[in-house]
Write a protein that holds these residues in place. Structure first.
Motif, PDB file in Angstrom:
ATOM      1  N   ALA A 110       0.923  -1.209   0.056  1.00 54.52           N
ATOM      2  CA  ALA A 110       0.044   0.181  -0.055  1.00 54.52           C
ATOM      3  C   ALA A 110       0.850   1.372   0.177  1.00 54.52           C
ATOM      4  O   ALA A 110       0.397   2.404  -0.613  1.00 54.52           O
ATOM      5  CB  ALA A 110      -0.718   0.067   1.216  1.00 54.52           C
ATOM      6  N   CYS A 113       1.616   2.144  -3.771  1.00 59.25           N
ATOM      7  CA  CYS A 113       0.753   1.876  -4.709  1.00 59.25           C
ATOM      8  C   CYS A 113      -0.743   2.603  -4.106  1.00 59.25           C
ATOM      9  O   CYS A 113      -1.075   2.423  -2.992  1.00 59.25           O
ATOM     10  CB  CYS A 113       0.288   0.467  -4.927  1.00 59.25           C
ATOM     11  SG  CYS A 113      -1.388  -0.114  -5.765  1.00 59.25           S
ATOM     12  N   GLY A 114      -1.152   3.486  -5.002  1.00 58.04           N
ATOM     13  CA  GLY A 114      -2.335   4.306  -4.489  1.00 58.04           C
ATOM     14  C   GLY A 114      -3.799   3.687  -4.819  1.00 58.04           C
ATOM     15  O   GLY A 114      -4.790   4.436  -4.454  1.00 58.04           O
ATOM     16  N   GLY A 152      -4.522   0.181   0.462  1.00 56.49           N
ATOM     17  CA  GLY A 152      -4.005   0.904  -0.657  1.00 56.49           C
ATOM     18  C   GLY A 152      -4.293   2.235  -0.691  1.00 56.49           C
ATOM     19  O   GLY A 152      -3.635   3.252  -1.050  1.00 56.49           O
ATOM     20  N   ILE A 155      -2.938   4.197   3.367  1.00 59.13           N
ATOM     21  CA  ILE A 155      -1.555   4.295   3.454  1.00 59.13           C
ATOM     22  C   ILE A 155      -1.192   5.284   2.240  1.00 59.13           C
ATOM     23  O   ILE A 155      -1.329   4.679   1.160  1.00 59.13           O
ATOM     24  CB  ILE A 155      -1.092   3.093   3.903  1.00 59.13           C
ATOM     25  CG1 ILE A 155      -1.508   2.307   5.077  1.00 59.13           C
ATOM     26  CG2 ILE A 155       0.767   3.509   3.730  1.00 59.13           C
ATOM     27  CD1 ILE A 155      -0.716   0.891   5.159  1.00 59.13           C
ATOM     28  N   PRO A 156      -0.414   6.164   2.598  1.00 57.94           N
ATOM     29  CA  PRO A 156       0.010   6.918   0.995  1.00 57.94           C
ATOM     30  C   PRO A 156       1.292   6.136   0.490  1.00 57.94           C
ATOM     31  O   PRO A 156       1.779   5.254   0.889  1.00 57.94           O
ATOM     32  CB  PRO A 156       0.874   8.232   1.808  1.00 57.94           C
ATOM     33  CG  PRO A 156       1.049   7.917   3.120  1.00 57.94           C
ATOM     34  CD  PRO A 156      -0.074   6.695   3.549  1.00 57.94           C
ATOM     35  N   PRO A 157       1.169   6.681  -1.015  1.00 63.94           N
ATOM     36  CA  PRO A 157       0.293   7.557  -1.845  1.00 63.94           C
ATOM     37  C   PRO A 157      -1.095   6.916  -1.981  1.00 63.94           C
ATOM     38  O   PRO A 157      -1.372   5.643  -1.897  1.00 63.94           O
ATOM     39  CB  PRO A 157       0.951   7.466  -3.012  1.00 63.94           C
ATOM     40  CG  PRO A 157       1.758   6.006  -3.303  1.00 63.94           C
ATOM     41  CD  PRO A 157       2.031   5.750  -1.676  1.00 63.94           C
TER      42      PRO A 157
HETATM   43 NA    NA Z   1      -0.971   3.496  -1.115  1.00 61.51          NA
END
Ligand code: NA
Ligand code: NA
Lengths: 441, 188, 315
Positions: A110, A113-114, A152, A155-157
């Motif tokens: 996560a 990956c956004g 995903g 959690i940033p991005p």
């Molecule tokens: Na993310």
């Protein structure tokens, strides 16, 4: 006919079509088509293809097929089995250790990956078969990946936090920071549940007295563990490459998907020697089936959303909620219920775009912190991704593991929805879980 | 979108069957081929994205075609493999009713589902062809420096949705109780 | 009374609340309220802000087809379908708000109207907006400053000019600008003053070049109506639309100008170095633009040279 009647009818027809046995993608599309024909001006019917096309004409969506490819390359080759057996050698003493590893893998992914379906697919491709092989129930195995995958967007991005930031005029940087704490909180809650549920399943298997994969006695010496260590290296290198590419200013979060896919493919071809026709067939057909299935659902659910927005159903309901003139917590609760209900049918992006502008003034007037609310809203939308009737992550899992019936996936995921509710309650009691980081940096 | 209900009187049933099987075979083979090619396209897209990143970061000469080419390839691969995915029954359905209804009722339900799917997909296919035609005759391009022609992705969308519709047609016809035994053929 | 004729207006900008916020959304809201009032409720304008109805890029085509009634839209987005409209974001072609508004009554305005109406779209309110350049490093004032940098121009002709200045033009979706600027995928981004504020690029920038003095970045962002919607209105309703539309032009200009100033304030407050572009630097950009973007436009677009001349004739 007034808007709310149309809205109920729309939901009803959609449910009917969804349960008719039609593929979800076409059921959503047909339902939209019917209401276009019935309630929208005739020229609208000519915009169907363009509407589907416009949704896919989007670079951030590229992460999905590419991460699916990455997941398939690892999961459909020996690479996935290999890394899980070494993981198992390290974690076999911990009850639910491999399940925990999957939850953490989802969290790590996560951070690269956004998108939630992409996270789900990339980890689940190897995770689910490996968990089931080692005796985890199908419900627990799929549930933890479906729920872990939703991280995903928390959690940033995160694609949805960016869109929320633009719509609510909040700092994207602060929103990203605010997502970290709650992300870790959910990881912790999921982890606790996994250990508990695993132990329960093991105890049940014990008392049943039958043979069960969960009971297979295993032993690994430190020597075994050390010997398995080099097998992690290619994976660590891949993760490192992705992290460096993203945080080192080489690539955008979307482009990282391309690096991950190419890297994974290169890894299985060179290190695992999967270049034979049979290996490639499995990877390629697995990728295309899953990626197309997801992308078609995404495209038609945008058509569905477009009709819903055009008919003003969501907007009017949000307006009604605003005009009730509720107090702070009553309004907050109302909005929560409303978002969960929208999550029955709508994808996160659509929810953000349609309701944020309408509820924003009330949130402001009631003194609700908009960064904090963005995080709560994200968790609510994560719930939407894993609850029926339309929950994209459920379908992703169904695509990865076609042998496991959707109903079993849904039941396995249900407890995680409960954990997310607990998470939101904790966020209400301790807003600093989200706000500490953005307020201090 | 017409379903051959009864074989025409002038044609011997065997001839219809042969033609139909040939047609069904063609549709299947086409979808299998484009399915594979679509997967290859995703692999190539990964390569294009990496190439774009390297050119921008190491050689400071960003591609002006990378982004749009990647998006177009994604669109092409999605639509061109929709028929293959349908062939494999890979478009996810909600199967909870399976356990509630009888086998017979389920067969009817799935037949109706396939027919409705065919309706939707054929409509989108038709609509995509008109869009393709418009984009082609008006010479639409994207607003970038590279300015690729918009009819190209629309064309693939139209072909893909048509192939998907034909695949649905084949599957529907082969599931029709009236025609079972006459057209039935093993699905691989 | 009869049910009102509902007009759907879509745009991509954030919804404004009260009197603050994005002036383009405010423009739409003021238009809606005034039209509703003057038509005694026979017209009702429903606003869909923030791309909540359709994708940004779909709006132009939808207006042409009549599947969308109205939009506030950067007209240059339609350049793929109607290449002539690229002129409305041609670098340095318009140099001030007043000059931009004078297009309306000049031959170029009549020509633009004619082209658009033949493609199914009508201009209701003339809106121009200036923009600037946010940078993670030194400010970009002269063309030489752009050399070797990765810059998002956000538009074809801007990209051509960036390449003309030996910079790397980066094609990137707007939702990725922020992260790209924060990690360094992007060195700089050009866009309207309002978007430079609402994208919050001040959090990830070291310097910004504003439009307070000179700017090569003037974008035409009118309120548009679909001809097929227009033709269903009564002459009285049409008059209300054009009257209200025209009456809002001063508001739009004031809003755009205010945002040019606000850009400087917001960035300054965030500790970003704020610079302006003077005439000398501007003239250098003109030279670059003429050798790149103008040249290509004259070559590629039918009547391109004539359109450029007509536009340049407006002083
Ligand atoms: Na993310
Ligand atoms: Na849902």
């Amino acid at each position: 006919m007034d808007t709310s009647t149309i809205g109920l009818l729309y939901a009803g027809v959609t449910l009917l079509l969804l349960f008719s046995g039609m593929p979800i993608a076409f059921a959503l599309g047909l339902s939209a088509l019917v209401f276009m024909a019935g309630f929208m001006p005739p020229p609208m019917m000519q915009s169907v293809a363009e509407t589907l096309f416009s949704e896919l004409n989007n670079f951030t969506l590229l992460t999905i097929p590419l991460f699916v490819l990455m997941g398939a390359a690892i999961g459909k080759s020996r690479a996935g089995a290999d890394v899980y057996s070494s993981l198992n050698a390290w974690l076999y003493r911990i009850p639910g250790g491999l399940g925990l590893a999957n939850v953490f893998a989802c969290a790590v992914f996560a951070a690269m990956c956004g998108s939630s379906p992409a996270t789900c697919s990339a980890i689940g491709s190897s995770g689910i078969p490996q968990l089931v092989r080692r005796g985890y129930s199908e419900g627990l195995a799929t549930g933890l990946i479906a729920a872990g995958g939703t991280l995903g967007i928390l959690i940033p991005p995160s694609l949805t936090l960016i869109l929320y930031g633009l719509a609510a005029e909040q700092s994207i940087g602060k929103l990203f920071m605010a997502g970290v704490g709650p992300g870790l909180m959910l990881v912790l809650l999921f982890a606790i549940w996994v250990v508990f549920k695993y132990s329960l399943e093991r105890r049940q298997a014990l008392s049943a007295g039958d043979e069960h994969a969960i009971l297979e006695a295993e032993h690994f010496s430190w020597r075994d563990r050390m010997k398995s260590l080099p097998r992690f290296l290619p994976f660590l290198a891949l993760i490192a490459a992705i992290m460096i590419a993203m945080y080192g200013g080489w690539a955008t979060p979307s482009e990282v998907a391309g690096i991950g896919a190419a890297g994974a493919l290169l890894m299985v071809v060179t290190l695992y020697k999967c270049w034979h026709r049979k290996d490639m067939d499995a990877i390629l057909t697995g990728t295309i089936r899953e990626s197309t299935m997801i992308m078609m659902i995404i495209a038609t659910s945008f058509l569905f959303t477009f009709v819903m927005s055009y008919l003003g159903v969501t907007q009017e309901a949000a307006q009604w909620l605003v005009e009730l003139g509720l107090g702070k917590w009553a309004f907050f609760l109302g909005v929560n219920v409303f978002i969960v209900m929208l999550g029955f049918f709508l994808p996160p992006v659509a929810i953000i775009l349609m309701i944020t502008p309408i509820i924003l003034p009330s949130l402001n007037a009631l003194g609700i912190d908009l960064i904090w609310f963005g995080i709560v809203m994200t968790i609510l939308m994560e719930m939407g991704l894993i609850h029926p009737p339309v929950g994209l992550n459920l379908f992703v899992i169904n695509g990865i593991a076609p042998d496991i019936p959707l109903s079993r996936i849904v039941w396995g995921t249900l407890p995680f929805i409960g954990l997310m509710v607990v998470g939101i309650v904790l966020l209400c009691l301790f807003p600093d879980i989200a706000l500490w980081l953005p307020n201090h940096f | 979108m017409s379903i051959p209900a009864e074989p025409a009187v002038v044609t011997p049933a065997t001839a219809v069957r042969t033609v139909w099987r040939g047609f069904a075979w063609l549709v299947r083979q086409f979808n299998i081929l484009t399915g594979y090619l679509s997967a290859v396209i995703i692999v190539i897209t990964a390569g294009v994205v990496c190439y774009g990143v390297i050119m921008r970061y190491y050689f400071a000469s960003p591609l002006d075609w990378g982004l749009e080419l990647s998006i177009f390839m994604l669109i092409v691969s999605t639509f061109m493999s929709a028929g293959y995915t349908q062939l494999q029954r890979g478009h996810v359905t909600i199967e909870i009713m399976d356990h509630i209804l009888s086998a017979r009722a389920n067969r009817v339900r799935y037949l109706v589902g396939d027919l409705l799917s065919l309706l939707f997909c054929a409509f989108v296919a038709w609509n995509a062809w008109t869009y393709f035609h418009e984009a082609y005759s008006e010479g639409w391009v994207t607003e970038s420096i590279w300015a690729p022609k918009m009819w190209i992705p629309y064309l693939f969308m139209a072909i893909g949705m048509s192939a998907l519709s034909l695949q649905l047609l084949v599957q529907t016809v082969e599931a029709l109780p009236v025609l079972r035994g006459m057209f039935a053929k093993k699905v691989n | 009374a009869d049910a009102p004729r509902v007009i759907k207006l879509s745009h991509q900008f954030p919804a404004s609340t009260g009197d603050g916020g994005d002036f383009r959304d405010q423009l739409a809201r003021k238009f809606a309220a005034e039209v509703e009032k003057r038509s005694n409720g026979s017209l009702k304008v429903e606003i869909y802000p923030g791309s909540s109805l359709m994708k940004t890029k779909s709006q132009f085509g939808a207006l042409r087809k009549g599947t969308l009634d109205m939009s506030v839209l950067p007209l240059a987005y339609g350049g793929g379908e109607v290449p002539e409209v690229t002129l409305t974001l041609m670098p340095a072609l318009v140099q001030s708000y007043e000059q931009g508004l004078r297009w309306k009554t000049a031959p170029i305005g009549a020509e633009l109207n004619r082209i658009l109406e033949s493609k199914g779209i009508k201009i209701i309110t003339w809106v121009w907006q200036a923009g600037g350049i946010a940078s993670r490093g030194n400010p970009i004032v002269n063309p030489a400053d752009a050399k070797g940098l990765k810059i998002r121009g956000g538009d074809k002709t801007m990209d051509q000019m960036i390449q003309g200045a030996e910079g790397g033009a980066i094609n990137l979706p707007s939702s990725e600008i922020y992260s790209a600027m924060s990690t360094g995928v992007l060195d700089a981004a050009m866009t309207s003053s309002t978007s430079l504020i609402s994208y919050r690029l001040y959090e990830v920038s070291k310097s910004v070049t504003t439009a307070r003095d000179k700017s090569f970045w003037f974008m035409f962002e009118p309120l548009l109506i679909s001809m097929s919607a227009w033709e269903t209105l009564t002459p009285a309703q049409q008059k209300i639309m054009t009257d209200v539309g025209t009456s809002l032009e001063p508001f739009a200009m004031a809003g755009a100008k205010a945002d040019d100033k606000r850009l400087a304030e917001v960035y300054e407050k965030a500790g970003v170095k704020v610079v302006d572009m003077n005439q000398a630097a501007f003239d250098k950009w003109v030279k670059v633009a003429k050798a790149s973007a103008y040249k290509r436009f004259a070559e590629d677009v039918p009547n391109g040279k004539r359109l450029l001349d007509m536009a340049s004739a407006v002083k």
